[in-house]
Structure formats: C-alpha cells, structure tokens
Design an enzyme around this catalytic site. Structure first.
Site, mmCIF file in Angstrom:
data_model
loop_
_atom_site.group_PDB
_atom_site.id
_atom_site.type_symbol
_atom_site.label_atom_id
_atom_site.label_comp_id
_atom_site.label_asym_id
_atom_site.label_seq_id
_atom_site.Cartn_x
_atom_site.Cartn_y
_atom_site.Cartn_z
ATOM 1 N N ARG A 16 0.592 -1.116 -0.243
ATOM 2 C CA ARG A 16 -0.033 -0.149 -0.184
ATOM 3 C C ARG A 16 1.310 0.957 -0.036
ATOM 4 O O ARG A 16 0.447 2.036 -1.489
ATOM 5 C CB ARG A 16 -1.535 -0.034 1.136
ATOM 6 N N THR A 17 1.663 1.206 0.920
ATOM 7 C CA THR A 17 2.632 2.258 0.970
ATOM 8 C C THR A 17 3.425 2.843 -0.015
ATOM 9 O O THR A 17 3.290 3.803 -0.898
ATOM 10 C CB THR A 17 3.247 2.899 2.124
ATOM 11 N N LYS A 55 26.748 -4.889 -2.788
ATOM 12 C CA LYS A 55 28.069 -4.555 -3.213
ATOM 13 C C LYS A 55 28.697 -4.043 -2.192
ATOM 14 O O LYS A 55 30.009 -4.291 -2.188
ATOM 15 C CB LYS A 55 28.189 -3.505 -4.432
ATOM 16 N N ARG A 99 11.164 4.501 2.718
ATOM 17 C CA ARG A 99 11.136 2.765 4.504
ATOM 18 C C ARG A 99 12.144 2.433 4.301
ATOM 19 O O ARG A 99 12.737 1.434 3.807
ATOM 20 C CB ARG A 99 9.941 1.889 3.432
ATOM 21 N N HIS A 101 5.293 6.205 11.335
ATOM 22 C CA HIS A 101 4.519 6.008 9.774
ATOM 23 C C HIS A 101 4.209 7.201 9.660
ATOM 24 O O HIS A 101 2.977 7.260 9.826
ATOM 25 C CB HIS A 101 4.130 4.570 10.196
HETATM 26 N N1 CP Z 1 0.255 -0.070 5.740
HETATM 27 C C1 CP Z 1 1.069 0.139 5.944
HETATM 28 O O1 CP Z 1 2.538 0.040 5.803
HETATM 29 O O2 CP Z 1 1.314 -0.940 4.200
HETATM 30 P P1 CP Z 1 2.208 -1.236 3.898
HETATM 31 O O3 CP Z 1 3.349 -2.412 4.403
HETATM 32 O O4 CP Z 1 1.501 -2.311 2.448
HETATM 33 O O5 CP Z 1 2.887 -0.637 2.709
#
Ligand code: CP
Length: 358
Positions: free
Chosen positions: A89-90, A118, A139, A172
C-alpha cells in the site's frame, strides 16, 4: 525560518520531536513540511489544510480535464521510491500519488537489486538518489535513518526533501495522515472527530502506525484513546508519556469487547513478528482475545468505524468486510489522495491547486 543547515546533527538529533519541527518546514513560511519525518510535525491546522487539499485533488481528478491539469502540476519533478522493507500500500499509493501529479518516478524495492548488494551503505545509496531525483520517499527498517539523511542532504549540494514512508518500529507519519483523513471523512457529517473514543488493538508495542496516529489524535479536542493488547505487546511508555504530558484521556486494557462497546473507531493491527528477537517469539503470546469478528461487529456502535493500516492476517475476520462500518479498504484508498496532497504541499503547490478553476 530555521533550516537544517543552521543546526549541527549533534544538536538536532537530541532535540525532542516537537522542537525539530521548525527545522523541517518549507522555507517560505507556509508551515508545510519540507522533510516529512514524524507525526509531531503536524498540528490541527496543517491536518485540516491537508485534508482539504486531498478532497480538492480527488474532486479535480474526477474529470479528464481536471486529471490532465493535475498531471501538469509537478511534471517537472522526479521522485525516488526507496523501499528497503516490503510494502504494498505505501509504495503503490505514493507511486499513484506521484502519477496523479505528473511526477516521474524511479524505485528500488530490494537492496539486492541496488549497489547495496555490493556493500554500498544506505547513506551513500540515498545520496546517490539525490543526484537524480527531486524527492526521496523512503521506507527503512532503520529508525532515525530518514532524519539523518534529511540533515545530510540539507547540508550537501543536492538538498531534496525526504518523505518517511515507515522507519523501523518508530514512525509512519503518512499512514497517520491517511488514518486521520479517514476519521475526518467518516465523521464529517456526524459532528466530527473531536470528543470521539478511538481504540487501538493488537501489537501496540511494535506498530509504528500506532505511535504516529496516537500523536495526531492528540491534536483533536478531547479524543480518548484505549489501548487493548496482551501485556507483552502493550503500548510503549513513550507514547503514554506524550498522552500524559498533553492531558489526553487514555486507558490501558485487555478487554476488547468492553473497548468496542465504548468506541467510535476501532483500529486493529497485525502482530508484527518480523521484529521478533528470536524466531517464533510472538507465536508464544496468546492473541486469541485480540481479534475482531462477528461478535465484536454485533456490539459495535451503528456509526462507528473499523480501521486497520493493513496488511491483516486474522485479526479482522473477513465476515466484517462488507459491513458499512468496515473502513479499511476506503482507508487504504484515502492514502493515495492525502499523499498526493502532502507531496504537492512539500513542493509548494497547495495554493495553486486549491485556487485552480477545476
Ligand atoms: N499500511 C502499510 O504500511 O502497508 P504496506 O506495508 O503494504 O505498505
């Protein structure tokens, strides 16, 4: 405006999150973030502006002419999506948000396909991306890496904004934005979010979405937070300390049914066993009483909502999926709109989009 060029990493890294905020804002003084690192950067006024912009973007995008206008807004920008942890999703909602705004994107979704394989450090990888792109959406399993790289890039010759799409067990922030946007939309014709009761249930210890959303809820008036979890996975002390400091009503509980009866929103979370210190550690915890199914649905208030950042396992039964109170699918889609609003704002296009003729 203070910027990250005006403070050493030593000093910046030791500041409480709320005091870091001015260093992360856009330099034109409009209050929107330049770097987006944690939930404490957003106050009620900014949340309202972002929700209004997200509503505006989704309305404009309904017509072909509007969608083509939006595609031109940031057609001169490129964004790198650097995801060194799995995501559906993110990643996809940020990608779709960029596409809505006409931003060209690049991506690394697995360090094994980049020069990290590497032996290149994550820091050097991110510095490399800044050579080619105008924004880095990242992320990482590493808490604090987004903060460090925001400082490094701001003090280098290619300062580009960092957008934290999930950092370790810590934060997040854009998930919390979409969660708030979902709550605002769910209750907009029912008196709003102020005064509501929100229950968090599941793995509250390691869920970064819980920390970020818990903070954003403190920006609303008199929202009570209930934390329901097995003792091993209860909400961490730093989250409780913020609530205490702000005088927010909260309750720690292991009784999901009682919390459901009292709640306007129930925010379920997955057991985050990817963080287990020893393999299989989480499976020894009895989580059977922390699942939402037909019995909980039966006692949920008629206008309450069920939320989940997703992905889920079995903590929400699929029997809830078609109930009008199940908000998790709409919540996920809301992510695309609020992320488009945030990205447009980071680049300084809030006003132009709000005032356009579409
Ligand atoms: N909610 C969320 O962060 O979903 P993903 O891990 O699929 O990005």
């Amino acid at each position: 405006m203070a910027g990250l060029k005006e403070i050493s990493w030593e000093r910046f890294s030791k500041l409480p999150a709320a005091e870091k905020r001015p260093y992360l804002e856009r330099q034109d003084g409009d209050g929107m973030p330049y770097h987006t690192l944690f939930a404490q950067q957003f106050d009620r006024a900014l949340l309202e502006r972002l929700c209004a912009l997200a509503n505006r973007i989704r309305f404009i995008n309904k017509s072909k002419e509007g969608a083509l206008y939006l595609k031109g807004v940031l057609a001169h920008k490129r964004a790198m999506l650097y995801f060194s942890q799995p995501s559906s999703r993110t990643f996809l909602s940020h990608l779709a948000a960029c596409q809505i705004l006409g931003i060209t994107t690049g991506s690394v979704r697995d360090a094994a396909t980049s020069s990290e394989f590497k032996g290149e450090s994550r820091e050097d990888s991110i510095r490399t991306f800044s050579s080619y792109f105008d924004m880095i959406i990242m992320r990482s399993p590493e808490q604090g890496l987004a903060d460090k790289m925001a400082w490094e890039l701001s003090n280098g010759d290619r300062p580009v904004p960092i957008l934290n799409a999930g950092s370790g067990k810590d934060q997040h922030p854009t998930q919390a934005l979409l969660d708030v946007y979902t709550l605002v939309r769910s209750f907009e014709s029912k008196g709003g979010v102020d005064g509501r009761t929100v229950t968090f249930c599941g793995d509250l210890l390691r869920g970064r979405t819980v920390r970020s959303l818990s903070y954003l809820l403190t920006t609303f008036r008199d929202v009570k937070q209930i934390f329901v979890a097995p003792p091993e996975l209860q909400v961490p002390e730093d989250v409780v300390a913020i609530l205490k400091g702000k005088g927010v009503r909260y309750e720690i509980s292991d009784d999901l049914r009682a919390a459901v009866r009292a709640s306007d929103a129930v925010y379920m979370t997955r057991i985050q066993d990817e963080w287990d210190a020893a393999k299989g550690e989480s499976s020894k915890i009895d989580t059977s009483r922390f699942k939402f199914g037909a019995d909980e649905l039966a006692i949920l208030k008629p206008d309450a909502v069920i939320m989940h950042p997703l992905p889920r396992r079995d903590e929400i039964s699929t029997c809830c999926d078609n109930d009008p109170r199940a908000m998790y699918w709409r919540q996920m889609r809301n992510g695309m709109w609020i992320r488009a609003a945030l990205i447009a704002s980071v680049f300084g296009f809030e006003r132009e989009i709000m005032d356009c003729g579409y």
